[in-house]
Design a protein around this motif. Structure first.
Motif, PDB file in Angstrom:
ATOM      1  N   GLY A 135       0.830  -1.193   0.000  1.00 46.12           N
ATOM      2  CA  GLY A 135       0.000   0.000   0.000  1.00 46.12           C
ATOM      3  C   GLY A 135       0.858   1.233   0.000  1.00 46.12           C
ATOM      4  O   GLY A 135       2.101   1.153  -0.017  1.00 46.12           O
ATOM      5  N   PRO A 136       0.260   2.405   0.033  1.00 47.50           N
ATOM      6  CA  PRO A 136       1.021   3.657  -0.017  1.00 47.50           C
ATOM      7  C   PRO A 136       1.746   3.947   1.293  1.00 47.50           C
ATOM      8  O   PRO A 136       1.391   3.434   2.351  1.00 47.50           O
ATOM      9  CB  PRO A 136      -0.063   4.696  -0.291  1.00 47.50           C
ATOM     10  CG  PRO A 136      -1.297   4.113   0.311  1.00 47.50           C
ATOM     11  CD  PRO A 136      -1.205   2.632   0.093  1.00 47.50           C
ATOM     12  N   ALA A 137       2.740   4.786   1.192  1.00 47.82           N
ATOM     13  CA  ALA A 137       3.467   5.271   2.373  1.00 47.82           C
ATOM     14  C   ALA A 137       2.988   6.692   2.653  1.00 47.82           C
ATOM     15  O   ALA A 137       3.158   7.590   1.818  1.00 47.82           O
ATOM     16  CB  ALA A 137       4.973   5.247   2.125  1.00 47.82           C
ATOM     17  N   ILE A 138       2.385   6.904   3.827  1.00 54.03           N
ATOM     18  CA  ILE A 138       1.798   8.194   4.180  1.00 54.03           C
ATOM     19  C   ILE A 138       2.636   8.829   5.278  1.00 54.03           C
ATOM     20  O   ILE A 138       2.800   8.258   6.359  1.00 54.03           O
ATOM     21  CB  ILE A 138       0.344   8.035   4.670  1.00 54.03           C
ATOM     22  CG1 ILE A 138      -0.477   7.210   3.670  1.00 54.03           C
ATOM     23  CG2 ILE A 138      -0.282   9.410   4.908  1.00 54.03           C
ATOM     24  CD1 ILE A 138      -0.548   7.806   2.275  1.00 54.03           C
ATOM     25  N   LEU A 139       3.172  10.009   5.010  1.00 47.65           N
ATOM     26  CA  LEU A 139       4.014  10.729   5.963  1.00 47.65           C
ATOM     27  C   LEU A 139       3.202  11.837   6.637  1.00 47.65           C
ATOM     28  O   LEU A 139       2.517  12.606   5.965  1.00 47.65           O
ATOM     29  CB  LEU A 139       5.221  11.318   5.239  1.00 47.65           C
ATOM     30  CG  LEU A 139       6.257  12.065   6.075  1.00 47.65           C
ATOM     31  CD1 LEU A 139       7.650  11.894   5.479  1.00 47.65           C
ATOM     32  CD2 LEU A 139       5.936  13.557   6.174  1.00 47.65           C
ATOM     33  N   VAL A 140       3.302  11.893   7.969  1.00 49.81           N
ATOM     34  CA  VAL A 140       2.686  12.963   8.763  1.00 49.81           C
ATOM     35  C   VAL A 140       3.825  13.717   9.438  1.00 49.81           C
ATOM     36  O   VAL A 140       4.661  13.117  10.107  1.00 49.81           O
ATOM     37  CB  VAL A 140       1.709  12.413   9.815  1.00 49.81           C
ATOM     38  CG1 VAL A 140       0.972  13.576  10.500  1.00 49.81           C
ATOM     39  CG2 VAL A 140       0.708  11.442   9.195  1.00 49.81           C
ATOM     40  N   ARG A 141       3.856  15.038   9.271  1.00 47.95           N
ATOM     41  CA  ARG A 141       4.989  15.838   9.740  1.00 47.95           C
ATOM     42  C   ARG A 141       4.626  16.783  10.874  1.00 47.95           C
ATOM     43  O   ARG A 141       3.539  17.371  10.894  1.00 47.95           O
ATOM     44  CB  ARG A 141       5.536  16.660   8.577  1.00 47.95           C
ATOM     45  CG  ARG A 141       6.821  17.426   8.945  1.00 47.95           C
ATOM     46  CD  ARG A 141       6.840  18.825   8.378  1.00 47.95           C
ATOM     47  NE  ARG A 141       5.817  19.684   8.943  1.00 47.95           N
ATOM     48  CZ  ARG A 141       5.827  21.017   8.845  1.00 47.95           C
ATOM     49  NH1 ARG A 141       6.803  21.628   8.212  1.00 47.95           N
ATOM     50  NH2 ARG A 141       4.850  21.739   9.368  1.00 47.95           N
ATOM     51  N   ARG A 178       2.562   1.903   4.678  1.00 46.76           N
ATOM     52  CA  ARG A 178       3.364   2.343   5.816  1.00 46.76           C
ATOM     53  C   ARG A 178       2.864   3.682   6.330  1.00 46.76           C
ATOM     54  O   ARG A 178       2.533   4.573   5.547  1.00 46.76           O
ATOM     55  CB  ARG A 178       4.840   2.499   5.417  1.00 46.76           C
ATOM     56  CG  ARG A 178       5.568   1.203   5.116  1.00 46.76           C
ATOM     57  CD  ARG A 178       7.029   1.461   4.802  1.00 46.76           C
ATOM     58  NE  ARG A 178       7.201   2.223   3.571  1.00 46.76           N
ATOM     59  CZ  ARG A 178       7.932   3.325   3.450  1.00 46.76           C
ATOM     60  NH1 ARG A 178       8.560   3.847   4.506  1.00 46.76           N
ATOM     61  NH2 ARG A 178       8.061   3.939   2.283  1.00 46.76           N
ATOM     62  N   ALA A 179       2.827   3.830   7.639  1.00 46.15           N
ATOM     63  CA  ALA A 179       2.600   5.116   8.294  1.00 46.15           C
ATOM     64  C   ALA A 179       3.949   5.635   8.764  1.00 46.15           C
ATOM     65  O   ALA A 179       4.707   4.911   9.428  1.00 46.15           O
ATOM     66  CB  ALA A 179       1.652   4.966   9.470  1.00 46.15           C
ATOM     67  N   ILE A 180       4.265   6.881   8.420  1.00 41.35           N
ATOM     68  CA  ILE A 180       5.551   7.492   8.750  1.00 41.35           C
ATOM     69  C   ILE A 180       5.297   8.772   9.538  1.00 41.35           C
ATOM     70  O   ILE A 180       4.500   9.620   9.117  1.00 41.35           O
ATOM     71  CB  ILE A 180       6.349   7.855   7.478  1.00 41.35           C
ATOM     72  CG1 ILE A 180       6.497   6.645   6.555  1.00 41.35           C
ATOM     73  CG2 ILE A 180       7.718   8.438   7.837  1.00 41.35           C
ATOM     74  CD1 ILE A 180       6.714   7.025   5.105  1.00 41.35           C
ATOM     75  N   LEU A 181       5.944   8.907  10.658  1.00 44.87           N
ATOM     76  CA  LEU A 181       5.879  10.134  11.446  1.00 44.87           C
ATOM     77  C   LEU A 181       7.228  10.827  11.356  1.00 44.87           C
ATOM     78  O   LEU A 181       8.263  10.217  11.678  1.00 44.87           O
ATOM     79  CB  LEU A 181       5.528   9.837  12.901  1.00 44.87           C
ATOM     80  CG  LEU A 181       4.239   9.047  13.140  1.00 44.87           C
ATOM     81  CD1 LEU A 181       3.974   8.910  14.642  1.00 44.87           C
ATOM     82  CD2 LEU A 181       3.044   9.694  12.442  1.00 44.87           C
TER      83      LEU A 181
END
Length: 393
Positions: free
Chosen positions: A71-77, A129-132
């Protein structure tokens, strides 16, 4: 919003508020966020991510949680840095350092991502992936570019990037987001003029920058255009600092310095404004026989929201029970998040911090702890929408 067992309860929110206040007590300026970054890394490690990156573009920190399916990799900044402003507050968590404080709410933004980390530690995404990401040096406009230039950012490789910024003056929890321009481009222009000092009784034997400085103080603001950033031709020039000579009565000055902030709705208009402002400085210096030096600092790209991430943020906000509109967009202020658009489609939303809150960068501003829950709920809905939940919720 549906309540799941992994969602945060009162004890979680209390711990997040305490963590925010600890960050608030010990603010660090852009590029010097070592202690803050270490606290973030410890917090993330406790939530069982697959990987943590530290030292990204300076003191940046990131962590990722992967789902079982592709699935997509989503980045939250969020941002790490504070401001070089003295805080005026009687709160028990007031800054312990003279002349620096979290007066933009980055401590609150970090607490929201800490809440997301707690949630991801309890239930992973179903896919992707969830990325912080905790970014350094947002306030100077240097941090995002440094993170993107770090070779290890290729390992993070987001497919979409999202972020929020709290906004005092807007009712608490109200959301402003839409595709298109969100925040203006801006940059600091530093003009130095050099002539020759002389005795104040014989100014004709020197070369004073006073006439050129006076000319620029009038001509630079005259470059302003447009009623506001909703106008594609919007331009704003704000004089922020000027000085000339020594603080003495016996010396005719030989040097002057002028700072101005240039602001436009988009990067193309900024390029044009930069050239016109430079031309004015060159003409003023040449017209009075002065040596000119022009420098640029605090360079922010325009923040333009891509369609799909903006829509995902709007859906998440609505699912979290928050009101959503595009009123007041784009904003005049700048946000370093705009540079992430070069790496992946991105969008920034504004989250109301309360109509009666002091404004951002005010000496009395303090991020409202109650807003942590709404920020976590909003981003949780976004991640659930785009990545699903491993528990099927």
């Amino acid at each position: 919003m549906t309540v799941h067992p992994s969602d945060l309860g009162p004890e979680d929110l209390g711990a997040l508020a305490d963590w925010r206040r600890a960050l608030h007590r010990r603010p660090e300026l852009s590029g010097a966020e070592a202690e803050t970054a270490a606290a973030v890394a410890r917090m993330l490690a406790a939530q069982g991510p697959d990987r943590i990156w530290t030292g990204l573009g300076g003191h940046g920190v990131a962590a990722t949680w992967a789902g079982a399916a592709p699935g997509p990799a989503i980045l939250v900044r969020a941002e790490l840095d504070a401001l070089p402003i003295a805080e005026e507050s009687s709160a028990p968590h007031v800054s312990e350092f003279s002349g620096r404080a979290h007066l933009c709410g980055h401590d609150g933004h970090m607490a929201i991502l800490a809440g997301l980390a707690r949630r991801l530690g309890r239930v992973r995404p179903a896919r992707g992936r969830a990325i912080l990401l905790f970014q350094p040096a947002e306030e100077t406009g240097a941090g995002a570019a440094a993170v993107l230039a770090d070779p290890r950012f290729a390992e993070i490789a987001p497919d979409m990037a999202v972020a929020l910024h709290n906004l005092p003056g807007l009712p608490r929890g109200a959301v402003r987001v839409a595709p298109g321009p969100a925040c203006c481009a801006s940059r600091g222009m530093r003009i130095r003029l050099r002539g020759r000092e002389a005795h104040a009784s014989s100014p004709e034997t020197g070369l004073s920058p006073a006439p050129a400085l006076s000319r620029l103080l009038q001509e630079l603001p005259a470059l302003c255009a447009g009623a506001g950033p909703a106008d594609p031709g919007f331009r704003m020039v704000t004089l922020t600092h000027a000085r000339m000579g020594a603080p003495a009565f016996g010396i005719s000055p030989g040097r002057a310095e002028l700072f101005a902030t240039l602001r436009t709705r988009d990067d193309e208009e900024m390029d044009a404004l930069v050239e016109e402002a430079r031309a004015l400085a060159e003409a003023a210096a040449a017209g009075h026989g002065l040596i000119l030096d022009v420098g640029w600092e605090d360079v922010f790209a325009a923040c333009v929201n891509a369609r799909e991430p903006a829509r995902a943020l709007a859906r998440g906000a609505a699912a979290a029970g928050l009101s959503v509109s595009d009123d007041g967009l784009p904003m005049r202020f700048s946000e370093d998040f705009g540079r992430f658009g070069a790496a992946a489609p991105g969008a920034l939303l504004l989250l109301g911090a309360g109509a009666d809150q002091p404004p951002l960068h005010d000496a009395g501003y303090d991020f409202p702890d109650a807003l942590i829950a709404e920020g976590v709920a909003l981003f949780s809905e976004v991640l659930d929408d785009l990545l699903g939940r491993a528990d099927g919720g």
